[in-house]
Design an enzyme around this catalytic site. Structure first.
Site, PDB file in Angstrom:
ATOM      1  N   ARG A  60       0.854  -1.202   0.000  1.00  0.00           N
ATOM      2  CA  ARG A  60       0.000   0.000   0.000  1.00  0.00           C
ATOM      3  C   ARG A  60       0.884   1.245   0.000  1.00  0.00           C
ATOM      4  NH1 ARG A  60      -5.273  -1.220   3.890  1.00  0.00           N
ATOM      5  NH2 ARG A  60      -6.592  -1.994   2.227  1.00  0.00           N
ATOM      6  N   GLN A  74      -1.028   2.618  -5.683  1.00  0.00           N
ATOM      7  CA  GLN A  74      -2.470   2.781  -5.415  1.00  0.00           C
ATOM      8  C   GLN A  74      -3.373   2.309  -6.555  1.00  0.00           C
ATOM      9  OE1 GLN A  74      -3.205   6.744  -3.966  1.00  0.00           O
ATOM     10  NE2 GLN A  74      -2.594   6.190  -1.881  1.00  0.00           N
ATOM     11  N   ASP A  97      -3.986  -1.376  -6.214  1.00  0.00           N
ATOM     12  CA  ASP A  97      -4.310  -1.879  -4.878  1.00  0.00           C
ATOM     13  C   ASP A  97      -5.710  -2.515  -4.861  1.00  0.00           C
ATOM     14  OD1 ASP A  97      -4.784  -2.330  -2.230  1.00  0.00           O
ATOM     15  OD2 ASP A  97      -4.188  -0.336  -1.548  1.00  0.00           O
ATOM     16  N   SER A 102      -7.689  -2.704  -1.527  1.00  0.00           N
ATOM     17  CA  SER A 102      -8.425  -1.483  -1.186  1.00  0.00           C
ATOM     18  C   SER A 102      -9.679  -1.327  -2.036  1.00  0.00           C
ATOM     19  CB  SER A 102      -7.538  -0.245  -1.362  1.00  0.00           C
ATOM     20  OG  SER A 102      -6.567  -0.211  -0.355  1.00  0.00           O
ATOM     21  N   TYR A 119       0.026   0.785   8.903  1.00  0.00           N
ATOM     22  CA  TYR A 119      -0.917  -0.194   9.446  1.00  0.00           C
ATOM     23  C   TYR A 119      -0.923  -0.150  10.966  1.00  0.00           C
ATOM     24  CZ  TYR A 119      -1.769  -2.590   5.013  1.00  0.00           C
ATOM     25  OH  TYR A 119      -2.167  -2.906   3.741  1.00  0.00           O
TER      26      TYR A 119
HETATM   27  P1  NAI Z   1      -7.534  -1.529   6.576  1.00  0.00           P
HETATM   28  O1  NAI Z   1      -6.182  -2.005   7.000  1.00  0.00           O
HETATM   29  O2  NAI Z   1      -7.619  -0.424   5.589  1.00  0.00           O
HETATM   30  O3  NAI Z   1      -8.357  -1.075   7.871  1.00  0.00           O
HETATM   31  C1  NAI Z   1      -8.352  -1.764   9.066  1.00  0.00           C
HETATM   32  C2  NAI Z   1      -8.466  -0.736  10.180  1.00  0.00           C
HETATM   33  O4  NAI Z   1      -8.574  -1.435  11.423  1.00  0.00           O
HETATM   34  C3  NAI Z   1      -7.238   0.182  10.278  1.00  0.00           C
HETATM   35  O5  NAI Z   1      -7.649   1.526  10.169  1.00  0.00           O
HETATM   36  C4  NAI Z   1      -6.683  -0.135  11.654  1.00  0.00           C
HETATM   37  O6  NAI Z   1      -6.088   0.989  12.288  1.00  0.00           O
HETATM   38  C5  NAI Z   1      -7.932  -0.610  12.389  1.00  0.00           C
HETATM   39  N1  NAI Z   1      -7.664  -1.367  13.609  1.00  0.00           N
HETATM   40  C6  NAI Z   1      -6.714  -2.313  13.843  1.00  0.00           C
HETATM   41  N2  NAI Z   1      -6.806  -2.763  15.102  1.00  0.00           N
HETATM   42  C7  NAI Z   1      -7.840  -2.099  15.686  1.00  0.00           C
HETATM   43  C8  NAI Z   1      -8.424  -2.123  16.979  1.00  0.00           C
HETATM   44  N3  NAI Z   1      -7.959  -2.921  17.935  1.00  0.00           N
HETATM   45  N4  NAI Z   1      -9.480  -1.315  17.217  1.00  0.00           N
HETATM   46  C9  NAI Z   1      -9.956  -0.488  16.253  1.00  0.00           C
HETATM   47  N5  NAI Z   1      -9.445  -0.403  15.005  1.00  0.00           N
HETATM   48  C10 NAI Z   1      -8.392  -1.209  14.741  1.00  0.00           C
HETATM   49  O7  NAI Z   1      -8.309  -2.807   6.103  1.00  0.00           O
HETATM   50  P2  NAI Z   1      -9.570  -2.854   5.109  1.00  0.00           P
HETATM   51  O8  NAI Z   1      -9.061  -3.027   3.726  1.00  0.00           O
HETATM   52  O9  NAI Z   1     -10.482  -1.740   5.418  1.00  0.00           O
HETATM   53  O10 NAI Z   1     -10.259  -4.223   5.518  1.00  0.00           O
HETATM   54  C11 NAI Z   1     -10.952  -4.296   6.761  1.00  0.00           C
HETATM   55  C12 NAI Z   1     -11.424  -5.717   7.038  1.00  0.00           C
HETATM   56  O11 NAI Z   1     -12.433  -6.094   6.134  1.00  0.00           O
HETATM   57  C13 NAI Z   1     -10.328  -6.785   6.932  1.00  0.00           C
HETATM   58  O12 NAI Z   1     -10.479  -7.708   7.990  1.00  0.00           O
HETATM   59  C14 NAI Z   1     -10.601  -7.422   5.602  1.00  0.00           C
HETATM   60  O13 NAI Z   1     -10.116  -8.733   5.538  1.00  0.00           O
HETATM   61  C15 NAI Z   1     -12.110  -7.365   5.618  1.00  0.00           C
HETATM   62  N6  NAI Z   1     -12.741  -7.522   4.312  1.00  0.00           N
HETATM   63  C16 NAI Z   1     -13.809  -8.358   4.292  1.00  0.00           C
HETATM   64  C17 NAI Z   1     -14.491  -8.580   3.134  1.00  0.00           C
HETATM   65  C18 NAI Z   1     -15.689  -9.469   3.181  1.00  0.00           C
HETATM   66  O14 NAI Z   1     -16.271  -9.720   2.142  1.00  0.00           O
HETATM   67  N7  NAI Z   1     -16.087  -9.947   4.336  1.00  0.00           N
HETATM   68  C19 NAI Z   1     -14.046  -7.970   1.864  1.00  0.00           C
HETATM   69  C20 NAI Z   1     -12.954  -7.043   1.993  1.00  0.00           C
HETATM   70  C21 NAI Z   1     -12.308  -6.835   3.207  1.00  0.00           C
END
Ligand code: NAI
Length: 370
Positions: A122, A127, A130, A133, A229
């Site tokens: 990332r 970008q 990505d 994202s 991250y």
């Molecule tokens: P990202 O890395 O952009 O965002 C994750 C956020 O979680 C970050 O801002 C991070 O600071 C925050 N975080 C980490 N630990 C934390 C805590 N203890 N308390 C509060 N916030 C915390 O990741 P993205 O791309 O937004 O993905 C988010 C989730 O969604 C991932 O688990 C990914 O695998 C999942 N996902 C699920 C899909 C589905 O179809 N179910 C599809 C795409 C993503």
């Protein structure tokens, strides 16, 4: 130079790796694009639209696999697909770490150069490539729609002849790519939204979308790594976060959890006791279901009802919006291809930061650790 696209074979997968618009651009650039007949149908791209874009329609996946120089896919290839792919070809697709043990021996044996879209770093330059994202944007949007559909309430404040309806209260945990899109979507539907993230840097982004950032003082100063991250929290910070989340959840109608720390199981943010303290009719949509869930009661791919609270753990949401999911993925792949094709021929520079980070296998050897 032949680029191949086959129909996705993973159960429930509706996206296609290249849409006709991207095919058109590649063909203009001097490459041949072979598309298996029907590959785009589940995402509403017809064979005729591929043909108009200049693709060569091929009746079976086997022919594409045997002939192409570069195979582009959304989901990891099955063992059968990998075994039928032409020796020495290039493969570009999502390849989750869990699949590597099964796939790597076949890919190296067949001299395949394999790139994982999951491993694209990332960084600013990458970008446009990505795909994590782009697909998380879709997941964040769809999570809100699922939550709204499961809720016994409307989202917006409504003043009607039948009385006034208070707006729904939505809480987003984790304000990364999926979380920020969930905030924007819930706001567009009229909900009152608050959010929490361990990275204080996102406060401004949350507020610019019209949501309230719930702040808690964490024990550590630095909660993010050099790549931006989140890092795992200390026990004391985790306790403080639990306190904040537990208190906030009592007032919420819908919680959407998206917390992720790369390479680790999903952080546990909502305990069973917190769920029991939520309002009757409340809904949790746990986007981290696949990585173990941010909620203790989440079951991947299932709906769990605890008392009067519903917990959804949806998987592969991007596939449920397949037209735009494919369009965004296709643009990501086309940007990636631009980095390995020069004047219609393959030219892979393994000193390139993006290619180095995302190459799993080359010349019969495994590359980056998965
Ligand atoms: P990202 O890395 O952009 O965002 C994750 C956020 O979680 C970050 O801002 C991070 O600071 C925050 N975080 C980490 N630990 C934390 C805590 N203890 N308390 C509060 N916030 C915390 O990741 P993205 O791309 O937004 O993905 C988010 C989730 O969604 C991932 O688990 C990914 O695998 C999942 N996902 C699920 C899909 C589905 O179809 N179910 C599809 C795409 C993503």
């Amino acid at each position: 130079m032949k680029i191949g696209v086959v129909k996705e074979t993973a159960p429930g997968e509706r996206r296609v790796a290249l849409v006709p618009e991207t095919v058109g651009r590649l063909v203009k650039g001097g490459v041949e694009v072979q598309v298996e007949a029907g590959a785009g149908e589940a995402s509403f791209f017809t064979d005729a639209s591929y043909r108009e874009a200049g693709a060569v329609l091929v009746p079976s996946a086997g022919e594409v696999l045997a002939q192409c120089d570069v195979l582009v896919k959304v989901q990891r290839p099955s063992v059968e697909e990998a075994a039928r792919l032409r020796e020495g070809a290039v493969l570009i697709s999502f390849i989750p770490a869990a699949a590597a043990a099964e796939l790597l021996p076949i890919l190296t044996r067949r001299n395949i150069t394999a790139f994982s879209m999951e491993k694209v770093p990332r960084i600013t330059r990458a970008q446009p490539m990505d795909a994590l994202s782009s697909q998380s944007t879709i997941a964040g949007y769809k999570a809100v729609l699922l939550g709204a559909a499961a809720l016994g309430k409307l989202f917006p404040l409504l003043m009607t002849a039948a009385g006034t309806l208070a707006p729904a209260k939505v809480f987003i945990l984790g304000a990364g790519v999926a979380g920020l899109q969930a905030i924007a979507t819930a706001r567009r539907l009229g909900a009152v939204v608050s959010a929490f993230d361990v990275r204080p840097a996102v406060k401004e982004q949350v507020e610019s979308l019209g949501a309230k950032f719930l702040a808690v003082e964490l024990a550590e100063k630095d909660t993010q790594d050099a790549g931006g991250y989140a890092k795992a929290l200390s026990a004391e910070s985790h306790r403080r976060e639990e306190e904040l989340v537990g208190r906030a959840l009592k007032e919420m109608d819908l919680a959407i959890t998206t917390a992720l720390i790369p390479g680790r199981p999903a952080p546990r943010l909502i305990t069973a006791a917190m769920v029991r303290g939520m309002r009757p009719g409340a809904v949790i949509v746990d986007l981290a279901a696949e990585a173990g869930g941010n909620c203790e009661l989440t079951q991947p791919g299932r709906e769990v009802v605890e008392g009067m609270v519903t917990i959804l753990g949806p998987l592969n949401l991007p596939s449920s919006i397949p037209t735009h999911g494919s369009q965004m993925y296709s643009r990501n792949v086309s940007s990636f291809l631009a980095g390995i094709l020069k004047d219609g021929a393959l030219k892979i520079d393994f000193q390139d930061e993006v290619l180095k980070a995302s190459c799993l296998a080359h010349a019969g050897e495994p590359r980056v650790q998965v």
